[in-house]
Scaffold this motif. Structure first.
Motif, short mmCIF file in Angstrom:
data_model
loop_
_atom_site.label_atom_id
_atom_site.label_comp_id
_atom_site.label_asym_id
_atom_site.label_seq_id
_atom_site.Cartn_x
_atom_site.Cartn_y
_atom_site.Cartn_z
N GLU A 1 -15.46 -2.91 -6.00
CA GLU A 1 -14.58 -2.33 -4.50
C GLU A 1 -14.19 -3.77 -3.70
N TYR B 1 0.80 2.15 -3.38
CA TYR B 1 0.28 1.77 -4.58
C TYR B 1 2.03 1.30 -5.98
N ASN C 1 -9.76 5.79 -4.35
CA ASN C 1 -9.30 4.91 -2.84
C ASN C 1 -9.35 6.40 -1.79
#
Length: 768
Positions: A14, A366, A378
């Motif tokens: 992440e 995205y 996400n």
């Protein structure tokens, strides 16, 4: 050096995750001038740009609380520690383009948002990666619908957009106004928009507020006195009927357009359709009942989002905590994505006068080749992102702890504490999430069998903050946020046509707002904790609003006649004023305490204790109500010591020990009148004993509390957490734990202060 601990929340790498962390400082250890020189790095010696906000200071001006925003990187399946100090090791400095707000455009390197102007829609257009993702006119709303489905739209308010917070890492903007429709305006609103650097998500917070005047003459049918406070409820309050809240996006499309709706808790579920297809997803009361879920709902329940494949990018949306705040819906057809914060097709809901409701929503963009796995990750990270906390030792010395924070502990007692706090009923639903029903009140017959909502009585959010500081367990952070958000929306009176309502909290009551505001049910510390943790200034302004309204409320003559009201009434007032003084250093809050201290002194001198009528011909001693006053007066004494206050405190404490402690039982009884002389799990008297010990140095005070402590922590263990659910109606689901929240809410901090003092004196031994 301060260490900030983040536990693992993902099996994936992440990067650039937005995080906000509270960093506490003891008095004199960090000057305001040095805040700009702080450095933040991780164990890999990567240095992160930080954006700092001083959310609290000590009386000498040094920093007490620093709320830090930064973009963190996390390795998969690993916890991470970040370090904050004025000096650090050599390492790699992370660089990226700062977020900016200029000429009505809010942007980072991915997203550019052209904001609406006064009287226009909130959004004009949005570009992603330099290409138009949502052209002008493609975003509508939010739109609210009245009882007859007349529509009113949130447009940019008369004062335009103003900056709530700004820096290189994040910018938050806000506009306030009234929803506008063809028939006029209806309901106030607050709309906040936050964009972080390096983020592909826009965080939106939308609050509606019923500030409508009653259509009929209203009268206050409840008296402000001991007889009615907390015992009687007025269900004839003014309200408005809301039948829908909708936010609509009409994205560009071509022949390749596909749409997907995602839900995910333990496992992801995706519903997909092509350009011509339609999708519908609804979260309602039945959804909650029929969803197998063993998670604490404040922390996580499921995601609820949608992605549209347009010619230039993937356009997504996520309704935050949709399941917890049901009903919610997502509808996708050939032309649009419709996110229903309150579905039009659902049963309507009554919004009482002065009540608000906030919905948090993410709008995301995205690249076209983003995989479904990445999309689900996400969505889950938006629903439950990483949260970091400082060590317990760093919170000691920040100015509010009187023994509830300690680095020494006994594991046996700590196991009890986890169970004590976790195991209580709780509610889900549009106006109920973040609140809990209290079975004890219902069983007493106070409400004709209707649920009585605790309204975070005894400052439950501050209890959660204390547990967070003690343990670093993030679920207490999530408990606190959910409780305060509910508090600020529903239990806090934003507007009223009745005196002494606006700006105050309602007592525990049916439908949350059918009680009345009284001094003994006002709290500010949980709001301030929320402000320090999140940097959201609404917590601070709400606390000040309560303090200002409470100043006027306690001027009523009834609160200054010894024995006329219960001692807790002015006790909570003095505690709130002390909390606000510690927060603001404004001596007006100390001055507000003077008349209360005088009333307490006269009371003890006249009656020999703080007794009050219960029943009418009997002056009863109620230790927990007396302790509220003892604790408040003691906190005032620590700041403005005097022999008179010490004498008053010891007079009342010694009276409680003499009359309420039963040596054969080795415990304190809750009330003394023969008809109500039952054993009570309320352990607030334990703090009374600690204060007696501190004032005199006599260990005998603490010795008289051992039986009470053991009775609470060993002989009457709380029930195990219960995941069974009750559908109360179409707007309310209750987690049916046998215990109500009052059991821990009133006792936790007194118990912890006694626990610490008794361990220090050797009265309690370490138990593995």
């Amino acid at each position: 050096m301060k260490d900030l601990y983040f536990e693992n929340v993902s099996r994936y790498v992440e990067q650039n995750m937005p995080v906000t962390v509270l960093v506490p400082y003891a008095k004199g250890t960090l000057s305001q001038n040095n805040v700009g020189n702080l450095k933040l790095w991780d164990d890999r010696h990567i240095f992160y740009p930080i954006q700092s906000t001083i959310t609290g200071t000590h009386e000498d001006g040094s920093v007490r609380y620093l709320t830090v925003d930064f973009l963190a990187d996390f390795l998969p399946n690993k916890s991470t520690t970040f370090h904050v100090d004025l000096e650090g090791p050599k390492g790699i400095e992370k660089r990226y383009q700062a977020v900016s707000y200029k000429n009505g455009i809010l942007s980072n390197r991915y997203i550019s948002i052209q904001l609406g102007t006064v009287g226009k829609p909130l959004f004009s257009s949005i570009t992603y990666q330099g290409k138009t993702a949502l052209p002008e006119g493609s975003i509508t709303g939010p739109v609210i619908y009245g009882e007859h489905h007349e529509s009113f739209t949130a447009l940019v308010g008369n004062d335009g957009w103003h900056v709530r917070s700004s820096g290189q890492n994040k910018i938050c903007l806000q506009t306030n106004g009234r929803h506008q429709g063809s028939s006029g305006s209806w309901f106030d609103f607050v709309f906040k928009m936050t964009l972080w650097a390096e983020s592909r998500q826009i965080i939106l917070q939308y609050q509606i507020i019923n500030t409508e005047k009653s259509k009929t003459n209203i009268a206050n049918t409840m008296k402000l006195d001991n007889e009615q406070a907390g015992l009687k409820y007025n269900l004839n309050y003014p309200h408005e009927v809301l039948s829908g809240i909708v936010f609509t996006i009409t994205p560009p499309q071509d022949i390749q357009t596909t749409k997907t709706v995602f839900t995910s808790s333990f496992n992801a579920h995706a519903l997909e359709t092509d350009r011509s297809g339609e999708l519908h997803a609804l979260v309602n009361a039945d959804t909650i009942i029929n969803t197998a879920n063993e998670m604490f709902p404040e922390v996580m329940f499921s995601t609820f989002g949608c992605v549209w494949k347009s010619p230039t990018c993937l356009i997504g949306g996520e309704i935050y905590q949709a399941y917890q705040n049901f009903p919610k819906a997502i509808d996708v057809d050939q032309k649009e994505m419709k996110f229903s914060f309150y579905p039009e097709s659902y049963t309507s809901v009554d919004i009482p006068q002065g009540v608000a409701k906030t919905t948090t929503f993410f709008l995301a963009f995205y690249d076209l080749d983003t995989s479904q796995r990445q999309l689900i990750d996400n969505l889950l990270m938006m629903e439950m992102g990483p949260a970091g906390f400082a060590a317990t030792a760093d919170f000691i010395g920040t100015g509010t702890s009187h023994g509830e924070l300690s680095t020494s502990f006994s594991p046996a007692t700590e196991r009890f504490l986890y169970r004590f706090v976790d195991n209580h009923a709780k509610g889900l639903g549009f106006l109920c999430f973040g609140d809990c029903p209290e079975w004890e009140y219902v069983k007493q017959g106070r409400s004709g069998g209707k649920d009585i909502w605790i309204n975070n009585e005894y400052d439950m959010p501050h209890d959660y903050m204390v547990m967070l500081e003690r343990s670093g367990d993030r679920r207490y952070y999530d408990y606190l946020r959910a409780a305060v958000r509910h508090w600020m929306d529903v239990d806090f009176c934003h507007f009223s046509e009745l005196p002494h309502h606006e700006g105050l909290l309602y007592t525990h009551s049916v439908n949350h707002v059918s009680g009345q505001p009284v001094p003994s049910h006002q709290w500010v510390q949980g709001f301030l904790d929320y402000y320090h943790l999140t940097g959201d200034r609404d917590g601070y302004t709400t606390a000040l609003a309560i303090g200002n309204a409470l100043e006027e409320l306690v001027k009523l003559p009834m609160y200054h006649v010894p024995g006329m009201v219960e001692p807790r009434e002015i006790g909570w007032a003095i505690r709130n004023f002390i909390d606000l003084y510690i927060e603001t250093h404004d001596k007006k809050w100390l001055d507000d305490c003077e008349s209360i201290a005088d009333t307490y002194a006269q009371w003890a001198e006249k009656l020999g204790s703080w007794t009050s009528p219960y029943p009418d011909n009997y002056l009863d001693r109620v230790p927990f109500m007396m302790q509220v006053g003892i604790g408040g007066l003691y906190e005032y004494y620590l700041i403005r010591p005097s022999n008179q206050i010490k004498k008053t405190l010891l007079t009342v404490i010694d009276d409680i020990v003499k009359n309420c402690w039963n040596p054969r039982l080795n415990m304190f009884l809750g009330k003394l009148h023969p008809s109500i002389r039952f054993q009570n799990l309320n352990g607030m008297v334990l703090e009374t004993l600690v204060i007696g010990y501190v004032l005199t140095g006599e260990k005998s005070y603490l010795e008289k509390g051992i039986g009470m402590f053991l009775w609470i922590t060993k002989e009457n263990m709380p029930p195990l957490y219960d995941f069974s659910k009750i559908k109360r109606d179409e707007l309310t689901v209750i987690y049916n734990c046998p215990a109500g929240p009052k059991r821990f809410a009133q006792t936790l901090i007194p118990l912890l202060r006694y626990y610490d003092a008794a361990m220090e004196c050797g009265l309690l031994a370490y138990e593995p």
